[in-house]
Enzyme design. Sequence first.
Site, PDB file in Angstrom:
ATOM      1  CE1 TYR A   1      43.764  34.216  38.416  1.00  0.00           C
ATOM      2  CE2 TYR A   1      45.818  33.039  38.751  1.00  0.00           C
ATOM      3  CZ  TYR A   1      45.063  33.970  38.054  1.00  0.00           C
ATOM      4  OH  TYR A   1      45.614  34.647  37.010  1.00  0.00           O
TER       5      TYR A   1
ATOM      6  CG  ASP B   1      42.818  36.983  47.605  1.00  0.00           C
ATOM      7  OD1 ASP B   1      42.776  38.194  47.920  1.00  0.00           O
ATOM      8  OD2 ASP B   1      43.072  36.608  46.446  1.00  0.00           O
TER       9      ASP B   1
ATOM     10  CG  ASN C   1      39.382  36.459  45.478  1.00  0.00           C
ATOM     11  OD1 ASN C   1      39.517  36.752  46.658  1.00  0.00           O
ATOM     12  ND2 ASN C   1      40.157  36.974  44.515  1.00  0.00           N
TER      13      ASN C   1
ATOM     14  CG  MET D   1      39.179  36.208  39.410  1.00  0.00           C
ATOM     15  SD  MET D   1      40.274  37.321  40.310  1.00  0.00           S
ATOM     16  CE  MET D   1      39.114  38.234  41.327  1.00  0.00           C
TER      17      MET D   1
ATOM     18  CG  ASP E   1      20.592  27.844  43.710  1.00  0.00           C
ATOM     19  OD1 ASP E   1      19.777  26.897  43.654  1.00  0.00           O
ATOM     20  OD2 ASP E   1      20.365  28.964  43.230  1.00  0.00           O
TER      21      ASP E   1
ATOM     22  CE1 TYR F   1      38.641  41.897  42.316  1.00  0.00           C
ATOM     23  CE2 TYR F   1      39.324  43.739  40.973  1.00  0.00           C
ATOM     24  CZ  TYR F   1      39.639  42.718  41.838  1.00  0.00           C
ATOM     25  OH  TYR F   1      40.932  42.521  42.222  1.00  0.00           O
TER      26      TYR F   1
ATOM     27  CG  HIS G   1      16.653  29.818  46.240  1.00  0.00           C
ATOM     28  ND1 HIS G   1      15.588  29.370  45.490  1.00  0.00           N
ATOM     29  CD2 HIS G   1      17.780  29.351  45.634  1.00  0.00           C
ATOM     30  CE1 HIS G   1      16.048  28.665  44.468  1.00  0.00           C
ATOM     31  NE2 HIS G   1      17.373  28.635  44.533  1.00  0.00           N
TER      32      HIS G   1
END
Lengths: 143, 143, 143, 143, 143, 143, 143, 143, 143, 143
Positions: free
Chosen positions: A132, A30, A134, A74, A64, A114, A22
């Site tokens: 974009y 990517d 990720n 991102m 979650d 990052y 959890h």
Amino acid sequence: MLKGIPNILSPELLKTLHEMGHGDEIVIGDGNFPAANYANHLIRCDGHNVPDLLEAILELFPLDTFVNKPVTLMQVVDQQNEPIPEIWHKYKNILSIHQMDGSQIGYEERFDFYERSKRAYAIIATTEKALYANIILKKGVIS
Amino acid sequence: MLKGIPNILSPELLKTLHEMGHGDEIVIGDGNFPAANYANHLIRCDGHNVPDLLEAILELFPLDTFVNKPVTLMQVVDQQNEPIPEIWHKYKNILSIHQMDGSQIGYEERFDFYERSKRAYAIIATTEKALYANIILKKGVIS
Amino acid sequence: MLKGIPNILSPELLKTLHEMGHGDEIVIGDGNFPAANYANHLIRCDGHNVPDLLEAILELFPLDTFVNKPVTLMQVVDQQNEPIPEIWHKYKNILSIHQMDGSQIGYEERFDFYERSKRAYAIIATTEKALYANIILKKGVIS
Amino acid sequence: MLKGIPNILSPELLKTLHEMGHGDEIVIGDGNFPAANYANHLIRCDGHNVPDLLEAILELFPLDTFVNKPVTLMQVVDQQNEPIPEIWHKYKNILSIHQMDGSQIGYEERFDFYERSKRAYAIIATTEKALYANIILKKGVIS
Amino acid sequence: MLKGIPNILSPELLKTLHEMGHGDEIVIGDGNFPAANYANHLIRCDGHNVPDLLEAILELFPLDTFVNKPVTLMQVVDQQNEPIPEIWHKYKNILSIHQMDGSQIGYEERFDFYERSKRAYAIIATTEKALYANIILKKGVIS
Amino acid sequence: MLKGIPNILSPELLKTLHEMGHGDEIVIGDGNFPAANYANHLIRCDGHNVPDLLEAILELFPLDTFVNKPVTLMQVVDQQNEPIPEIWHKYKNILSIHQMDGSQIGYEERFDFYERSKRAYAIIATTEKALYANIILKKGVIS
Amino acid sequence: MLKGIPNILSPELLKTLHEMGHGDEIVIGDGNFPAANYANHLIRCDGHNVPDLLEAILELFPLDTFVNKPVTLMQVVDQQNEPIPEIWHKYKNILSIHQMDGSQIGYEERFDFYERSKRAYAIIATTEKALYANIILKKGVIS
Amino acid sequence: MLKGIPNILSPELLKTLHEMGHGDEIVIGDGNFPAANYANHLIRCDGHNVPDLLEAILELFPLDTFVNKPVTLMQVVDQQNEPIPEIWHKYKNILSIHQMDGSQIGYEERFDFYERSKRAYAIIATTEKALYANIILKKGVIS
Amino acid sequence: MLKGIPNILSPELLKTLHEMGHGDEIVIGDGNFPAANYANHLIRCDGHNVPDLLEAILELFPLDTFVNKPVTLMQVVDQQNEPIPEIWHKYKNILSIHQMDGSQIGYEERFDFYERSKRAYAIIATTEKALYANIILKKGVIS
Amino acid sequence: MLKGIPNILSPELLKTLHEMGHGDEIVIGDGNFPAANYANHLIRCDGHNVPDLLEAILELFPLDTFVNKPVTLMQVVDQQNEPIPEIWHKYKNILSIHQMDGSQIGYEERFDFYERSKRAYAIIATTEKALYANIILKKGVIS
């Protein structure tokens, strides 16, 4: 291969998703994401794109629901002029199958994204070519 | 990712193909092939089929032209009644791009195929679902 | 060896270049560079000079076009009296093949160069004998 | 790098040559030699040819003068029709510097050569392109 | 053993000296130096003294001529009353063979010497019994 | 933990079941089975009995329908006087859920069973206390 | 298995409990605890709940009687409205067998509990489903 | 076993004592000391007490005579009311054989003792049951 | 270093001699002995000769008095014309200190000596230059 | 240390005894037994004798009651003249506590004993000095 397990999930990836707890996070990067450099656990999925992995992972992996934003993308750099990335629509469709909508997606500026990736439990390296693409998933609970 | 390298070839697979020498063999196994059990070097390509890998590999990997049969398939058990597997046609099309035809394909009985796989330099585990899809490639020379 | 891969690139180097992502850096050090001491990943290319490696690497490795200076050299100590190092001309010729010119080269003072090298994804140890031959490449994207 | 050590000899290769004893053998394989598959100790020298390595190695490495044939080449398959390989002349020139002549060279049939290579202490993988370029050296004594 | 390599230099030590670069340091510690505790790379030379190793190392290892003090000794604690250690004369004789004189030797207080040793590339453990025998060498360039 | 995966299956066990191929065997040993001694891959499930594991495994793991006896038990030593072990009834009930009946169970003499276990891909060590509880499963295909 | 050792305690867990010293802590985490991420030593007990492990561990493992609170639970978030977790009653019953009562239990806020878990000697991963089931035990002395 | 070496000193312990240098410290911990948790090098001596080990170690291991307190004990908590631990008398007797007396013993508060133990070169885990039995030895020189 | 241990014996060598048992053999090889190739445990003693090691080893290492020939030398090839090797006299002098004489020395033909060395527990690589200097010692008992 | 576990049993030994199964054997070797050479798993108990270990082990370790001779000693060489070793009486006393008598002890000739030891799951190295003290125990079942 196993009965009922999407075949895009390798034994190593399945084990990793399983052993996460959890609040642990996994990044699906990517094709240009510096995954080997940043990952605590690196899982390569060369030749695959992010939506196919996202779809397969969410069949087994609970998000979650204790936090507001269990999914993180991102941030678009130039938010005023750049359109919403095409691939995000695919993500929202996949998330909607699991009772998630856009309000549950957070956005992280590139270098913050990052830094957060470096703390994640694992990073999956795809060869996704969309910009974009990720995405970070925070694991929820099995009750 | 690198310029001109098919993105289905992982860093590990690329390294393995590179370090093989003349006469070394690599097996591309289907989704039920006991690859983890038999392999000296195991390379997993979960979520991929054999033809996509074969096509990508042959862009970089020379077949052995010093032997009669640089490509080996697993013999159909009941050769009189079973049709030629559909996937073999795909293989022949891919091979024809590299100046190979059906006469350069050998056939190995199932258990002989297994024994030969155990001696191969590497085995690639795909999740190919077609029957009789396993294939052995013998590396040729770069001149 | 593989078809179309320059033979100066070892399996290990090829794998390393492949697994690097957008923004990751690789150093090509000269023969006296403290590569073994500073490297996260060390790749030895004994008997080779820097230009031959640079040329081979750039056939496969995209430079980062999102930053102003994807290439970095070590600053000449006495910039007023020392001539521009001969070997830099070779570098510029090689870079020009890839649509790069001198304006895209940055310069880093010696000890800053060292610190940056320690954070690089990998360092290649050559036996280059020219002065000021060390060079850092920042990886770009494959689109 | 060290004073007086040819720069083509990497730290790993130098260590290997050093730790070999009287009667131990090392193979310098050409670019297509299945070195990774057969080697007990594998030393890669990508981008180099065999004569350059042979020349550098013999500066430090004594050949065995207790046996008749301390140097072994791979036998030409069709000895009646194939000319003596060009590269062998280079080898003989290099050997003559060390008081060795052609009478001290043995020849091993291809598959015997392979079997013997598997028992060698180490195999060096070059990217030599000449045919019949593989060579086995038996270490002599330092007195 | 190899031709022209002093036999006190083990394969491991030779490899270590070779892979060091410009500015990297190596410590030759006496028999009571806490080498195993402080070393990044530990090389044991039990049964040997420091001068024999120093002499052999300097046959192959260039000292750094870009700095004022490429050689460092441990400062005598009570400089007013303790005589100059006997063994330092031996060091100066050995250094003089390599165009080094006493002006190129620096001195480091005991605990500073320890801290610097911990950052060195390698430490050699001898069983030298003389006092103040520890010595640090900074590697120079091969040009 | 993952959605739909029985929680008795650890990440390591799940990975192992996944990476097995057609014809590979796994042994579920009782509490006294010399599992650590015989196993190629050892998976400990201390505190669990065999039927619970068998039930969970068969939810994901296909049995081999290409052979007559995909399930193997250890033969009762004194077949004339010993009753059929109680636990075998549980096994048959579990197998019946997966369209298997008693005719698909083979029996192996104790020491033959041991030899076969040594060749199995993996052995699971339980703490089952029933006699004759060891069981071998041969993996089938996912189509 | 061993005489008198509860069979839920694997060899690895038994070894870990044994090698812990006075003041070292072990966490028994529930099924969603991020054990793999936080643990210095990870011990998986998939398929088991916390009370069964607690009971078995305390047969062998002394609690620290030199501190006030040798047992620690994770604080209920909303202490005013949430009832005392059911499972805590089970813990108190088990503790009472070892002359411990509720006054010897400390409570740690969720994120403090996580930080403390990261410093623990080991974490046991169960698949316990009850809320607030995580528990930290501090080892006492054997006299 | 070796001639003249006390048989309580295992090969691993002997090697560790040997490779320590001047000023390095070793801890002999009692049976409840958290040795596995704190040790850089852990050496287990289960079934042994501290005096037997101390006696054997001092036959080979020189204490540091350059510092005032080469031996360190853990300070009694309540110095006014607790008597001097019995075992310290044994230590003093053993030390007196090596020309050491009580004035050369330092005392460290419990948690300071722990922190110092974490920096020690090695920790020996005994099963000594006496209180205040932990002892730190600082290695001296062999001249 | 330790009190009473000859300083030519490294920690690793001391540990190896210690862990050997009755009947185990150790080879002290000369500088050209193929030690790295044949050794189960390799211990390098570069810069040392065999007599110095033999003398130091026998201070601690008991020879086997239950067999007739606890010491073995390599047979002189041409026994009629070659004189008894000079170094053997040194060996006999050292052995005589330990109540051994020439009658307790066996001789093994060169290739038999090699085969026996491969089965030895350890091989020490010296840089001894004398001929016929290799020696095998069989460990006796400590009573 | 743990409650009720004899303190001579190290964590490693306890784990080893635990993971052994029915029919696996463990050797308790005397101080001269070549344990390091023969052992699959080596457990050192320097400073201890065999009876103390035997006594502690049998508190936890069941002997095999399915075979006639679960305990094996090394046969006296000269059975007619050598008396029954003193230490065997101690063994019998210890065994009698576990309902074993002398009829359940087998005897193995010295070299057969060695060969059997090499196949054992583990060997314990003691420093027992009595002759004929080596003993092999075959593990029984926990029911």
